[in-house]
Design a protein around this motif. Structure first.
Motif, mmCIF file in Angstrom:
data_model
loop_
_atom_site.group_PDB
_atom_site.id
_atom_site.type_symbol
_atom_site.label_atom_id
_atom_site.label_comp_id
_atom_site.label_asym_id
_atom_site.label_seq_id
_atom_site.Cartn_x
_atom_site.Cartn_y
_atom_site.Cartn_z
ATOM 1 N N VAL A 1 7.197 49.878 11.761
ATOM 2 C CA VAL A 1 6.012 50.161 10.960
ATOM 3 C C VAL A 1 6.023 51.616 10.513
ATOM 4 C CG1 VAL A 1 4.521 50.751 12.922
ATOM 5 C CG2 VAL A 1 3.506 49.761 10.893
ATOM 6 N N GLY A 2 5.436 51.872 9.341
ATOM 7 C CA GLY A 2 5.227 53.267 8.915
ATOM 8 C C GLY A 2 6.412 53.926 8.253
ATOM 9 N N GLY A 3 7.377 53.131 7.774
ATOM 10 C CA GLY A 3 8.456 53.732 6.994
ATOM 11 C C GLY A 3 8.014 53.860 5.548
ATOM 12 N N GLY A 4 8.674 54.726 4.798
ATOM 13 C CA GLY A 4 8.331 54.835 3.383
ATOM 14 C C GLY A 4 9.020 56.021 2.754
ATOM 15 N N MET A 5 8.948 56.057 1.450
ATOM 16 C CA MET A 5 9.595 57.148 0.715
ATOM 17 C C MET A 5 8.505 58.064 0.169
ATOM 18 S SD MET A 5 13.028 55.832 -0.116
ATOM 19 C CE MET A 5 13.726 54.306 0.446
ATOM 20 N N ARG B 1 7.010 47.033 18.019
ATOM 21 C CA ARG B 1 7.227 45.973 19.002
ATOM 22 C C ARG B 1 8.712 45.613 19.005
ATOM 23 N NH1 ARG B 1 5.308 41.055 21.501
ATOM 24 N NH2 ARG B 1 3.283 41.623 22.360
ATOM 25 N N GLU B 2 9.324 45.672 20.160
ATOM 26 C CA GLU B 2 10.745 45.355 20.264
ATOM 27 C C GLU B 2 10.995 43.877 20.004
ATOM 28 O OE1 GLU B 2 13.575 46.685 20.302
ATOM 29 O OE2 GLU B 2 13.067 48.776 20.688
ATOM 30 N N PHE B 3 10.056 43.033 20.478
ATOM 31 C CA PHE B 3 10.280 41.599 20.299
ATOM 32 C C PHE B 3 8.957 40.866 20.111
ATOM 33 C CE2 PHE B 3 11.027 37.209 21.535
ATOM 34 C CZ PHE B 3 12.126 36.936 20.726
ATOM 35 N N LEU B 4 8.831 40.259 18.951
ATOM 36 C CA LEU B 4 7.645 39.441 18.662
ATOM 37 C C LEU B 4 8.098 37.994 18.497
ATOM 38 C CD1 LEU B 4 4.576 39.364 17.724
ATOM 39 C CD2 LEU B 4 5.498 39.419 15.399
ATOM 40 N N PRO B 5 7.561 37.086 19.320
ATOM 41 C CA PRO B 5 7.947 35.680 19.128
ATOM 42 C C PRO B 5 7.645 35.255 17.686
ATOM 43 C CG PRO B 5 6.688 35.949 21.159
ATOM 44 C CD PRO B 5 6.613 37.255 20.426
ATOM 45 N N SER C 1 -0.127 36.440 12.711
ATOM 46 C CA SER C 1 -1.257 37.079 13.408
ATOM 47 C C SER C 1 -0.945 38.541 13.722
ATOM 48 C CB SER C 1 -1.635 36.311 14.678
ATOM 49 O OG SER C 1 -0.538 36.250 15.559
ATOM 50 N N TYR C 2 0.317 38.840 14.018
ATOM 51 C CA TYR C 2 0.665 40.225 14.359
ATOM 52 C C TYR C 2 0.631 41.129 13.117
ATOM 53 C CZ TYR C 2 2.502 43.980 17.209
ATOM 54 O OH TYR C 2 2.626 45.157 17.893
ATOM 55 N N VAL C 3 1.210 40.627 12.044
ATOM 56 C CA VAL C 3 1.181 41.399 10.792
ATOM 57 C C VAL C 3 -0.276 41.599 10.355
ATOM 58 C CG1 VAL C 3 1.748 41.276 8.324
ATOM 59 C CG2 VAL C 3 3.501 40.780 10.015
ATOM 60 N N GLU C 4 -1.064 40.570 10.567
ATOM 61 C CA GLU C 4 -2.479 40.657 10.201
ATOM 62 C C GLU C 4 -3.179 41.756 11.021
ATOM 63 O OE1 GLU C 4 -4.081 36.904 8.825
ATOM 64 O OE2 GLU C 4 -5.969 37.406 9.779
ATOM 65 N N SER C 5 -2.848 41.861 12.303
ATOM 66 C CA SER C 5 -3.452 42.923 13.123
ATOM 67 C C SER C 5 -3.028 44.302 12.642
ATOM 68 C CB SER C 5 -3.087 42.740 14.601
ATOM 69 O OG SER C 5 -3.801 41.639 15.122
ATOM 70 N N ILE C 6 -1.751 44.438 12.264
ATOM 71 C CA ILE C 6 -1.296 45.733 11.731
ATOM 72 C C ILE C 6 -2.105 46.081 10.479
ATOM 73 C CG2 ILE C 6 0.629 46.983 10.652
ATOM 74 C CD1 ILE C 6 2.551 45.413 12.415
ATOM 75 N N GLY D 1 0.185 58.845 15.885
ATOM 76 C CA GLY D 1 1.326 58.703 16.802
ATOM 77 C C GLY D 1 1.542 57.216 17.033
ATOM 78 N N ILE D 2 2.800 56.826 17.213
ATOM 79 C CA ILE D 2 3.113 55.397 17.293
ATOM 80 C C ILE D 2 2.447 54.743 18.515
ATOM 81 C CG2 ILE D 2 5.370 55.794 18.413
ATOM 82 C CD1 ILE D 2 4.636 52.963 15.931
ATOM 83 N N GLU D 3 2.305 55.489 19.620
ATOM 84 C CA GLU D 3 1.711 54.872 20.820
ATOM 85 C C GLU D 3 0.266 54.456 20.557
ATOM 86 O OE1 GLU D 3 3.395 57.743 21.043
ATOM 87 O OE2 GLU D 3 5.214 56.955 21.994
ATOM 88 N N LYS D 4 -0.503 55.377 20.009
ATOM 89 C CA LYS D 4 -1.924 55.077 19.743
ATOM 90 C C LYS D 4 -2.048 53.972 18.707
ATOM 91 C CE LYS D 4 -5.009 58.706 21.048
ATOM 92 N NZ LYS D 4 -4.924 60.150 20.867
ATOM 93 N N PHE D 5 -1.192 54.036 17.682
ATOM 94 C CA PHE D 5 -1.261 53.008 16.647
ATOM 95 C C PHE D 5 -0.935 51.647 17.261
ATOM 96 C CE2 PHE D 5 0.361 50.391 13.201
ATOM 97 C CZ PHE D 5 -0.665 50.513 12.287
#
Ligand code: HEM
Ligand code: SF4
Length: 551
Positions: free
Chosen positions: A203-207, A218-222, A228-233, A259-263
């Motif tokens: 998440v959070g890449g861009g030019m 997340r290292e691994f999302l079933p 639902s996960y993309v929706e939460s982001i 910061g990625i942890e809080k996000f």
């Protein structure tokens, strides 16, 4: 490929009728340009330097021959006989007249295409690996998930007015060919702890003016929880993303401020509190969508073709094209072929209507009816029998399209720049052409080897300059065009933002500067070392010395 159902057809046709009415009211003056602007942008219609520009979505870069012919027809009938394939796997027409746009949209609807969500602060076209279902390093076909995301995000009521535009890319292979790390959300299909596939979520890449490489949230999302996960982001972004400052509105700014942890914590909290039934698709629905992407029937063939091998021996032009533009396929006896839109002297990514028609014919003759748009602004026939490669090459050569420079220096990515774009600071197309001329000799390009050169006409970075091994950015310094050069960027697994090497160059000096950089690389490289490997080993000093030493 995905086929529209009755609902899709009715919906797209209604949108065409609605826009026809809006265009009519603009033409009579009932709507001012200010009132019309948000309406046209909802339909991918921009107003550029000289004319309107229409951006057409090519979902995950996939086209059928019928769709390609329709694009050719649109170019011929309503534009100037060509279109521009973009780094987001879309196509843009630069000379469309407003009065014709409703007819263009109707023509697109006939072939199950549209321009919805190709502009505006919503989820844009989901991009993917152009070799999906063909590459021999693929774990799973990413297009299925792109299509699921496309259907979910189209007119999603909660996410149609995000703080800023939102770009998602999905890759299902070992090699990242979709620049996932430079997207708002990058999804990599990976194998999980129990041997099942799921997603590594970036998440959070861009030019743009503040480039960032995406971070792992997340290292691994079933797999079953993708939506639902993309929706939460998106929900966290929608709530916390900045709306007060256009330049700080992208998710990358939020992720890097918090910061990625809080996000991550905010997203996981939202996700854990979400009832997922009704958002995540049931298994049957995933299978139904997957069935549209069943690969063509490819009976196994001999992995070696004697006539082809002989041609490689006797015809150096063919041998070069084969070496660079033909990629391995998961089925023995087949390959993927890249049709380069980077002939020296031409605008990178432009294709004439005649070229589009030819590619449609070739896809039918040799390519099992499939065409892909590569984000490097080329076209790909993903499934070609090895034995057909010489005939494909001959047909391309006859049309001047057998350009064997895939991933070499001549395969530059380039945005429209000052020739078309009203945000541009500088020209980019003419500079790309001059560089291409400097490196015209195919033998020299071959000797240099793979290298990614990207150019943008302003800091918005549509030409991915930050991710170029060599990046070129046009800037305006007190009325003079200057070109800033960055080195060491990468769009792949080792994604990195390039570093500015020193003061910018005037337009006429850029090709020479690129030449100096390339020569410095060639002099310093160890056997088999790529540009990035050499850059990372020797650092900036030799390049600075070569470029500015005498100053
Ligand atoms: C000519 C009309 C165009 C306009 C007005 C335009 C506008 C913009 C703007 C304002 C941004 C920066 C967004 C931000 O940082 O918030 C951007 C980024 C971008 N655009 Fe364009 N663009 C145009 C054409 C293109 C073309 C032709 C391509 C492909 C060749 C393209 C692909 C991209 C990409 C890949 C990015 C960077 C990724 C990102 O951070 O979103 N755009 N564009
Ligand atoms: S990078 Fe700048 S000049 Fe190039 S297309 Fe994007 S907005 Fe226009």
């Amino acid at each position: 490929m995905y086929r529209y159902d009755e609902f899709d057809h009715a919906f797209v046709n209604e949108r065409v009728a609605e826009f026809r009415d809006q265009v009519g009211r603009r033409l009579t003056g009932e709507l001012s340009e200010e009132e019309f602007r948000p309406l046209r942008l909802r339909n991918g219609l921009y107003l550029q330097l000289h004319a309107y520009m229409l951006r057409i979505a090519v979902p995950y870069g996939q086209l059928s021959p019928r769709q390609m012919r329709q694009l050719a027809m649109i170019g011929r009938k309503w534009d100037r006989g060509y279109g521009h394939f973009t780094t987001r796997q879309n196509i843009q027409f630069n000379w469309i007249k407003l009065v014709d746009v409703p007819d263009v949209l109707a023509a697109l609807a006939e072939v199950e295409m549209h321009c919805i969500q190709t502009s505006g602060n919503c989820v844009r076209n989901v991009t993917s690996d152009p070799y999906a279902a063909a590459a021999n390093d693929e774990l799973e076909d990413p297009r299925v998930w792109c299509e699921i995301l496309r259907q979910w995000s189209t007119l999603h009521p909660e996410f149609n007015w995000l703080p800023r535009k939102f770009k998602i890319a999905v890759s299902g292979a070992a090699e990242d060919r979709a620049a996932t790390a430079f997207h708002d959300i990058g999804l990599r299909i990976v194998r999980g702890p129990n041997g099942e596939n799921g997603f590594r979520v970036l998440v959070g890449g861009g030019m743009g003016r503040t480039p960032y490489v995406g971070q792992v949230i997340r290292e691994f999302l079933p797999k079953e929880h993708l939506l639902s996960y993309v929706e939460s982001i998106l929900r966290v972004y929608n709530l916390l993303g900045r709306r007060d400052n256009l330049y700080k509105a992208r998710i990358k700014i939020l992720v890097n401020t918090l910061g990625i942890e809080k996000f991550r914590e905010a997203v996981e909290d939202d996700w854990n509190a979400t009832v997922k039934v009704g958002i995540d698709l049931p298994d049957g629905e995933v299978r139904r969508i997957a069935s549209y992407f069943a690969p063509p029937d490819l009976p196994e063939r001999a992995p070696r073709d004697e006539a082809l091998a002989a041609r490689r021996e006797s015809d150096p032009g063919f041998a070069t094209w084969y070496r660079n533009n033909v990629l391995p396929h998961r089925v023995p006896g087949y390959v993927s072929a890249v049709i380069s839109l980077k002939e020296p002297g031409r605008t990178p990514g432009d294709a004439s209507s005649d070229t589009m028609d030819l590619v449609a014919d070739l896809a039918e003759r040799f390519g099992h009816d499939e065409i892909r748009v590569n984000y490097t602004q080329n076209l790909v026939l993903p499934h070609v029998a090895l034995a057909d490669i010489p005939a494909l090459y001959d047909a391309l050569a006859e049309a001047g399209l057998a350009v064997g420079n895939n991933e070499l220096l001549g395969d530059m990515i380039c945005c429209p720049g000052l020739d078309y774009c009203n945000l541009a600071n500088a020209r980019s197309i003419p500079i790309a052409k001059e560089i291409a001329k400097k490196f015209e000799d195919p033998a020299r390009q071959d000797e240099i080897g793979k290298i990614r050169v990207n150019m943008s006409g302003c800091i918005n970075a549509c030409g991915h300059h930050h991710a170029g091994n060599i990046g070129i950015l046009g800037v305006d310094k007190k009325g003079t065009e200057l070109y800033q050069i960055t080195l060491g960027g990468s769009p792949k697994d080792d994604a990195a933002v390039g570093t500015i090497i020193g003061p910018g160059f005037r337009a006429e000096k850029v090709p020479e500067a690129i030449d100096t950089i390339v020569e410095t690389y060639v002099e310093n490289r160890n056997e088999g070392e790529s540009f990035l490997e050499t850059w990372r080993r020797v650092g900036a000093a030799p390049f600075k010395e070569a470029l500015y030493g005498a100053r």
